[in-house]
Enzyme design. Structure first.
Site, PDB file in Angstrom:
ATOM      1  CE  LYS A  58      -5.659  -2.911   5.870  1.00  0.00           C
ATOM      2  NZ  LYS A  58      -6.638  -2.733   5.053  1.00  0.00           N
ATOM      3  CB  CYS A  59       1.887  -5.726   0.488  1.00  0.00           C
ATOM      4  SG  CYS A  59       3.573  -5.772  -0.097  1.00  0.00           S
ATOM      5  N   GLY A  60       1.964  -3.352  -1.324  1.00  0.00           N
ATOM      6  CA  GLY A  60       2.190  -2.993  -2.957  1.00  0.00           C
ATOM      7  C   GLY A  60       2.208  -4.220  -3.879  1.00  0.00           C
TER       8      GLY A  60
END
Length: 187
Positions: A58-60
């Site tokens: 759930k990271c850019g």
């Protein structure tokens, strides 16, 4: 007074010897768990070039999974092993269980490279693997700054390069370093 000093020195030396005896002899001796939770090590990758990456769902930077898989597909036959170590140390961006992480990687990014148990890459609970990669004995000491930090390790277990999270897996400097490490058969 002098006797006390000698005794203190001996105690410190003995403590250092015990600590050194417990320390892994090489990166291949570090105990890890696979994504299923089974005890293992990196011995299966001895003789291969490893790209070790702390990953998050759930990271850019999560789209880097696609580039990591592309590297895996392109260079696996030449001896590259991309290894993913999920990490929740940065912004809670890997909250899932190992099963959820495995499913996400498989469905969303078609990941076929080995994934491992979620680890801590910084702080007091830092996993022993990351102590080897980032600790004072590493050629690239210092905490991992964010998700998708990358470490390139030679066929004989030496840490060759460190790429910060913002450097994409398909960046020319990463691909070039991988090709160079793969070409160094005796490294």
């Amino acid at each position: 007074m002098k006797l006390l000093s000698i005794a203190s020195t001996l105690v410190i030396a003995a403590a250092a010897a015990v600590i050194a005896a417990d320390a892994p002899k090489s990166i291949y001796d570090v105990p890890v768990k696979d994504i299923e939770g089974a005890d293992t090590s990196l011995k299966a990758y001895q003789g291969k070039v490893m790209l070790i990456v702390n990953v998050a769902s759930k990271c850019g930077k999560t789209p880097q999974y696609a580039q990591l898989e592309q590297l895996n597909q392109e260079f696996q036959k030449d001896g590259l092993a991309v290894l993913g170590f999920p990490c929740n140390d940065f912004g809670g961006q890997e909250p899932g269980t190992n099963s959820e992480i495995k499913q996400f990687c498989s469905i969303k990014y078609h990941v076929t490279f080995p994934m491992f148990d979620k680890v801590k890459v910084k702080g007091a609970e830092k996993h022993p693997l990351y102590e080897v990669l980032t600790g004072p004995q590493s050629p690239f000491p210092g905490d991992v700054k964010w998700n998708f930090g990358k470490f390139l390790v030679s066929r004989d277990g030496k840490i060759l390069k460190r790429f910060e999270p913002g450097v994409k897996p398909d960046a020319p400097e990463v691909v070039s370093a991988i090709k160079e490490a793969l070409a160094a058969k005796g490294s």
